[in-house]
Design a protein around this motif. Structure first.
Motif, PDB file in Angstrom:
ATOM      1  N   THR A   3       0.824  -1.208   0.000  1.00 41.11           N
ATOM      2  CA  THR A   3       0.000   0.000   0.000  1.00 41.11           C
ATOM      3  C   THR A   3       0.859   1.260   0.000  1.00 41.11           C
ATOM      4  OG1 THR A   3      -1.707  -1.192   1.236  1.00 41.11           O
ATOM      5  CG2 THR A   3      -1.892   1.191   1.152  1.00 41.11           C
ATOM      6  N   GLY A  61      -6.185   5.044  -1.709  1.00 48.59           N
ATOM      7  CA  GLY A  61      -7.284   5.168  -0.766  1.00 48.59           C
ATOM      8  C   GLY A  61      -8.268   4.018  -0.881  1.00 48.59           C
ATOM      9  N   LEU A  62      -8.540   3.580  -2.123  1.00 45.09           N
ATOM     10  CA  LEU A  62      -9.476   2.485  -2.348  1.00 45.09           C
ATOM     11  C   LEU A  62      -8.931   1.184  -1.770  1.00 45.09           C
ATOM     12  CD1 LEU A  62     -12.024   1.300  -3.623  1.00 45.09           C
ATOM     13  CD2 LEU A  62     -10.737   1.033  -5.767  1.00 45.09           C
ATOM     14  N   ASP A  75      -6.630   0.819   0.532  1.00 43.87           N
ATOM     15  CA  ASP A  75      -6.576   0.947   1.987  1.00 43.87           C
ATOM     16  C   ASP A  75      -7.957   0.745   2.605  1.00 43.87           C
ATOM     17  OD1 ASP A  75      -5.079   1.893   4.500  1.00 43.87           O
ATOM     18  OD2 ASP A  75      -6.759   3.284   4.408  1.00 43.87           O
ATOM     19  N   GLY A  76      -8.984   1.284   1.947  1.00 47.80           N
ATOM     20  CA  GLY A  76     -10.342   1.128   2.444  1.00 47.80           C
ATOM     21  C   GLY A  76     -10.790  -0.324   2.432  1.00 47.80           C
ATOM     22  N   ILE A  77     -10.447  -1.051   1.372  1.00 47.47           N
ATOM     23  CA  ILE A  77     -10.826  -2.464   1.272  1.00 47.47           C
ATOM     24  C   ILE A  77     -10.125  -3.282   2.347  1.00 47.47           C
ATOM     25  CG2 ILE A  77     -10.648  -4.534  -0.174  1.00 47.47           C
ATOM     26  CD1 ILE A  77     -10.972  -2.682  -2.612  1.00 47.47           C
ATOM     27  N   THR A 104      -9.057  -2.240   5.184  1.00 47.08           N
ATOM     28  CA  THR A 104      -9.417  -1.793   6.531  1.00 47.08           C
ATOM     29  C   THR A 104     -10.873  -2.059   6.882  1.00 47.08           C
ATOM     30  OG1 THR A 104      -7.773  -0.019   6.286  1.00 47.08           O
ATOM     31  CG2 THR A 104      -9.285   0.182   8.119  1.00 47.08           C
ATOM     32  N   ILE A 105     -11.696  -2.324   5.885  1.00 47.54           N
ATOM     33  CA  ILE A 105     -13.139  -2.422   6.127  1.00 47.54           C
ATOM     34  C   ILE A 105     -13.543  -3.455   7.184  1.00 47.54           C
ATOM     35  CG2 ILE A 105     -13.709  -4.101   4.303  1.00 47.54           C
ATOM     36  CD1 ILE A 105     -16.145  -2.263   3.668  1.00 47.54           C
ATOM     37  N   VAL A 134     -14.254  -1.858  10.612  1.00 49.09           N
ATOM     38  CA  VAL A 134     -15.424  -1.014  10.878  1.00 49.09           C
ATOM     39  C   VAL A 134     -16.748  -1.750  10.695  1.00 49.09           C
ATOM     40  CG1 VAL A 134     -14.192   1.098  10.334  1.00 49.09           C
ATOM     41  CG2 VAL A 134     -15.369  -0.103   8.507  1.00 49.09           C
ATOM     42  N   PRO A 147      -6.824  -6.029   9.950  1.00 46.72           N
ATOM     43  CA  PRO A 147      -6.707  -4.572   9.808  1.00 46.72           C
ATOM     44  C   PRO A 147      -5.860  -3.916  10.891  1.00 46.72           C
ATOM     45  CG  PRO A 147      -8.971  -5.269   9.494  1.00 46.72           C
ATOM     46  CD  PRO A 147      -8.229  -6.446  10.036  1.00 46.72           C
ATOM     47  N   ARG A 201      -2.784  -1.704   9.696  1.00 43.12           N
ATOM     48  CA  ARG A 201      -2.754  -0.265   9.951  1.00 43.12           C
ATOM     49  C   ARG A 201      -1.564   0.135  10.810  1.00 43.12           C
ATOM     50  NH1 ARG A 201      -5.870   3.140   6.997  1.00 43.12           N
ATOM     51  NH2 ARG A 201      -5.810   4.591   8.741  1.00 43.12           N
TER      52      ARG A 201
END
Length: 224
Positions: A31, A39-40, A42-44, A46-47, A50, A98, A102
Protein backbone atom coordinates in the motif's frame (compact mmCIF):
# COMPACT_ATOMS: atom_id res chain seq x y z
CA UNK A 1 -14.31 -26.89 34.34
CA UNK A 2 -13.67 -27.85 30.72
CA UNK A 3 -10.69 -25.90 29.38
CA UNK A 4 -11.23 -26.76 25.71
CA UNK A 5 -12.49 -23.21 24.89
CA UNK A 6 -9.17 -21.84 26.18
CA UNK A 7 -7.16 -24.23 24.03
CA UNK A 8 -9.33 -23.61 20.97
CA UNK A 9 -9.07 -19.83 21.45
CA UNK A 10 -5.29 -19.89 21.89
CA UNK A 11 -4.82 -22.15 18.88
CA UNK A 12 -7.02 -19.99 16.67
CA UNK A 13 -5.44 -16.75 17.92
CA UNK A 14 -1.85 -17.95 17.49
CA UNK A 15 -2.38 -19.29 13.96
CA UNK A 16 -4.47 -16.26 12.97
CA UNK A 17 -1.75 -13.94 14.29
CA UNK A 18 0.89 -15.79 12.25
CA UNK A 19 -1.25 -15.30 9.15
CA UNK A 20 -1.93 -11.62 9.82
CA UNK A 21 1.74 -11.05 10.66
CA UNK A 22 2.86 -12.10 7.19
CA UNK A 23 -0.01 -10.70 5.14
CA UNK A 24 -0.33 -7.55 7.24
CA UNK A 25 3.31 -6.59 6.75
CA UNK A 26 3.33 -7.22 3.01
CA UNK A 27 -0.04 -5.53 2.54
CA UNK A 28 1.27 -2.46 4.39
CA UNK A 29 4.41 -2.43 2.23
CA UNK A 30 2.36 -2.83 -0.95
CA UNK A 31 0.00 0.00 0.00
CA UNK A 32 2.81 2.43 0.81
CA UNK A 33 4.23 1.85 -2.68
CA UNK A 34 0.96 2.72 -4.43
CA UNK A 35 0.41 6.03 -6.14
CA UNK A 36 -3.03 5.48 -7.66
CA UNK A 37 -6.07 3.93 -5.96
CA UNK A 38 -4.22 3.98 -2.64
CA UNK A 39 -7.28 5.17 -0.77
CA UNK A 40 -9.48 2.49 -2.35
CA UNK A 41 -7.04 -0.33 -1.55
CA UNK A 42 -6.58 0.95 1.99
CA UNK A 43 -10.34 1.13 2.44
CA UNK A 44 -10.83 -2.46 1.27
CA UNK A 45 -8.09 -3.76 3.57
CA UNK A 46 -9.42 -1.79 6.53
CA UNK A 47 -13.14 -2.42 6.13
CA UNK A 48 -13.21 -5.50 8.44
CA UNK A 49 -12.25 -3.10 11.23
CA UNK A 50 -15.42 -1.01 10.88
CA UNK A 51 -17.96 -3.65 9.84
CA UNK A 52 -20.03 -5.27 12.62
CA UNK A 53 -18.49 -8.72 13.31
CA UNK A 54 -21.78 -10.46 12.56
CA UNK A 55 -21.95 -8.77 9.15
CA UNK A 56 -18.37 -9.80 8.49
CA UNK A 57 -19.26 -13.34 9.56
CA UNK A 58 -22.20 -13.33 7.17
CA UNK A 59 -19.93 -12.34 4.27
CA UNK A 60 -17.50 -15.10 5.19
CA UNK A 61 -20.38 -17.57 5.39
CA UNK A 62 -21.54 -16.58 1.91
CA UNK A 63 -18.00 -16.67 0.56
CA UNK A 64 -16.97 -19.99 2.09
CA UNK A 65 -20.32 -21.80 2.43
CA UNK A 66 -20.92 -25.08 0.63
CA UNK A 67 -23.00 -23.37 -2.07
CA UNK A 68 -20.34 -20.79 -2.93
CA UNK A 69 -17.76 -21.24 -5.69
CA UNK A 70 -14.99 -21.67 -3.13
CA UNK A 71 -17.13 -23.97 -1.02
CA UNK A 72 -18.01 -26.22 -3.96
CA UNK A 73 -14.36 -26.42 -5.00
CA UNK A 74 -13.21 -27.35 -1.50
CA UNK A 75 -16.05 -29.83 -0.99
CA UNK A 76 -14.89 -31.73 -4.07
CA UNK A 77 -11.79 -32.52 -1.99
CA UNK A 78 -13.88 -33.26 1.13
CA UNK A 79 -12.83 -29.99 2.72
CA UNK A 80 -15.56 -28.08 4.57
CA UNK A 81 -14.81 -24.73 6.20
CA UNK A 82 -18.10 -23.87 7.88
CA UNK A 83 -18.46 -25.21 11.45
CA UNK A 84 -14.85 -26.41 11.52
CA UNK A 85 -11.73 -25.47 13.49
CA UNK A 86 -10.44 -23.78 10.35
CA UNK A 87 -13.45 -21.46 10.50
CA UNK A 88 -12.38 -20.17 13.93
CA UNK A 89 -8.92 -19.39 12.54
CA UNK A 90 -10.25 -17.68 9.40
CA UNK A 91 -12.70 -15.55 11.38
CA UNK A 92 -10.00 -14.51 13.86
CA UNK A 93 -7.53 -13.74 11.07
CA UNK A 94 -9.96 -11.58 9.10
CA UNK A 95 -11.04 -9.44 12.06
CA UNK A 96 -7.49 -8.97 13.39
CA UNK A 97 -5.82 -8.30 10.03
CA UNK A 98 -6.71 -4.57 9.81
CA UNK A 99 -5.10 -3.86 13.19
CA UNK A 100 -1.83 -5.41 12.09
CA UNK A 101 -1.99 -3.76 8.67
CA UNK A 102 -2.75 -0.26 9.95
CA UNK A 103 -0.10 -0.39 12.67
CA UNK A 104 2.63 -1.53 10.29
CA UNK A 105 1.58 0.84 7.55
CA UNK A 106 1.79 3.75 9.98
CA UNK A 107 5.29 2.64 11.00
CA UNK A 108 6.45 2.39 7.39
CA UNK A 109 5.09 5.84 6.54
CA UNK A 110 6.91 7.40 9.52
CA UNK A 111 10.31 6.13 8.42
CA UNK A 112 12.90 8.70 7.42
CA UNK A 113 12.67 8.70 3.63
CA UNK A 114 16.29 9.85 3.40
CA UNK A 115 17.45 6.40 4.54
CA UNK A 116 15.54 4.80 1.70
CA UNK A 117 16.84 7.33 -0.84
CA UNK A 118 20.43 6.73 0.27
CA UNK A 119 19.92 2.96 0.06
CA UNK A 120 18.65 3.31 -3.50
CA UNK A 121 21.65 5.42 -4.51
CA UNK A 122 23.88 2.65 -3.11
CA UNK A 123 22.20 0.18 -5.45
CA UNK A 124 20.01 -1.73 -3.00
CA UNK A 125 16.93 -3.34 -4.53
CA UNK A 126 13.46 -2.62 -3.17
CA UNK A 127 13.38 -6.11 -1.65
CA UNK A 128 16.65 -5.54 0.24
CA UNK A 129 15.51 -2.10 1.36
CA UNK A 130 12.37 -3.70 2.73
CA UNK A 131 14.28 -6.43 4.58
CA UNK A 132 17.33 -4.49 5.76
CA UNK A 133 15.90 -1.01 6.43
CA UNK A 134 12.12 -0.91 6.70
CA UNK A 135 11.59 -4.02 8.84
CA UNK A 136 14.42 -3.45 11.36
CA UNK A 137 13.49 0.20 11.87
CA UNK A 138 9.83 -0.66 12.36
CA UNK A 139 10.42 -3.67 14.63
CA UNK A 140 8.83 -2.20 17.77
CA UNK A 141 5.70 -1.10 15.93
CA UNK A 142 5.45 -4.45 14.15
CA UNK A 143 5.60 -6.29 17.46
CA UNK A 144 3.02 -3.95 18.98
CA UNK A 145 0.72 -4.59 16.03
CA UNK A 146 1.27 -8.34 16.35
CA UNK A 147 0.28 -8.35 20.01
CA UNK A 148 -2.74 -6.15 19.32
CA UNK A 149 -3.82 -8.51 16.52
CA UNK A 150 -3.39 -11.50 18.86
CA UNK A 151 -5.55 -9.89 21.54
CA UNK A 152 -8.25 -9.08 18.99
CA UNK A 153 -8.17 -12.59 17.56
CA UNK A 154 -8.40 -14.10 21.03
CA UNK A 155 -11.58 -12.20 21.84
CA UNK A 156 -13.35 -12.62 18.50
CA UNK A 157 -17.04 -13.57 18.82
CA UNK A 158 -19.41 -12.30 16.11
CA UNK A 159 -17.72 -13.60 12.97
CA UNK A 160 -16.71 -16.80 14.77
CA UNK A 161 -20.20 -17.77 15.85
CA UNK A 162 -21.52 -17.02 12.35
CA UNK A 163 -18.90 -19.04 10.50
CA UNK A 164 -17.76 -21.64 13.03
CA UNK A 165 -20.83 -21.98 15.21
CA UNK A 166 -20.82 -23.11 18.83
CA UNK A 167 -19.68 -26.72 18.93
CA UNK A 168 -18.21 -27.67 22.35
CA UNK A 169 -14.72 -29.09 22.07
CA UNK A 170 -14.44 -28.09 18.41
CA UNK A 171 -15.36 -24.47 17.65
CA UNK A 172 -16.45 -23.11 21.04
CA UNK A 173 -13.95 -20.37 21.85
CA UNK A 174 -13.81 -18.51 25.15
CA UNK A 175 -15.92 -15.63 23.85
CA UNK A 176 -18.55 -18.07 22.63
CA UNK A 177 -18.32 -20.00 25.92
CA UNK A 178 -19.18 -16.81 27.82
CA UNK A 179 -22.23 -16.32 25.62
CA UNK A 180 -23.31 -19.94 26.12
CA UNK A 181 -22.82 -19.75 29.88
CA UNK A 182 -24.92 -16.58 30.13
CA UNK A 183 -27.64 -18.09 27.95
CA UNK A 184 -27.69 -21.16 30.22
CA UNK A 185 -27.87 -18.99 33.35
CA UNK A 186 -24.46 -20.16 34.57
CA UNK A 187 -22.96 -16.83 35.57
CA UNK A 188 -20.25 -18.45 37.68
CA UNK A 189 -18.79 -20.13 34.60
CA UNK A 190 -19.19 -16.92 32.60
CA UNK A 191 -17.25 -14.97 35.26
CA UNK A 192 -14.43 -17.53 35.11
CA UNK A 193 -14.05 -17.24 31.34
CA UNK A 194 -14.30 -13.45 31.50
CA UNK A 195 -11.56 -13.36 34.17
CA UNK A 196 -9.26 -15.52 32.03
CA UNK A 197 -9.85 -13.38 28.92
CA UNK A 198 -9.34 -10.13 30.82
CA UNK A 199 -6.11 -11.48 32.33
CA UNK A 200 -4.67 -12.53 28.98
CA UNK A 201 -5.76 -9.28 27.32
CA UNK A 202 -4.26 -7.18 30.12
CA UNK A 203 -0.90 -8.95 29.86
CA UNK A 204 -1.02 -8.48 26.06
CA UNK A 205 -1.67 -4.75 26.42
CA UNK A 206 1.17 -4.33 28.93
CA UNK A 207 3.60 -6.05 26.56
CA UNK A 208 2.31 -3.99 23.63
CA UNK A 209 2.84 -0.76 25.58
CA UNK A 210 6.44 -1.85 26.27
CA UNK A 211 7.11 -2.14 22.56
CA UNK A 212 5.41 1.19 21.85
CA UNK A 213 7.58 2.81 24.53
CA UNK A 214 10.66 1.31 22.86
CA UNK A 215 9.64 2.94 19.58
CA UNK A 216 9.04 6.33 21.24
CA UNK A 217 12.43 6.21 22.96
CA UNK A 218 14.11 5.26 19.68
CA UNK A 219 12.50 8.16 17.83
CA UNK A 220 13.38 10.50 20.71
CA UNK A 221 17.03 9.58 20.33
CA UNK A 222 16.91 10.48 16.66
CA UNK A 223 16.14 7.07 15.27
CA UNK A 224 13.08 5.94 13.25
Amino acid sequence: MNYSPLLISLKAAVIATMITFVFGIYAAYFTTKLDKAKGLVDGILTIPLVLPPTVLGFFLLVLLGKNSIIGKFLSSYDIFIVFSEAATIIASAVVSFPLMYRTVRGAFEQLDRNMIYVAKTLGLSNHKIFLKIMLPNSFSSIMAGTILAFARALGEFGATIMLAGNIPGKTQTMAVAVYSAVQAGNRTLAYKWVAIMVGISLVSMIVMNKFEKMQVVKVGKGGN
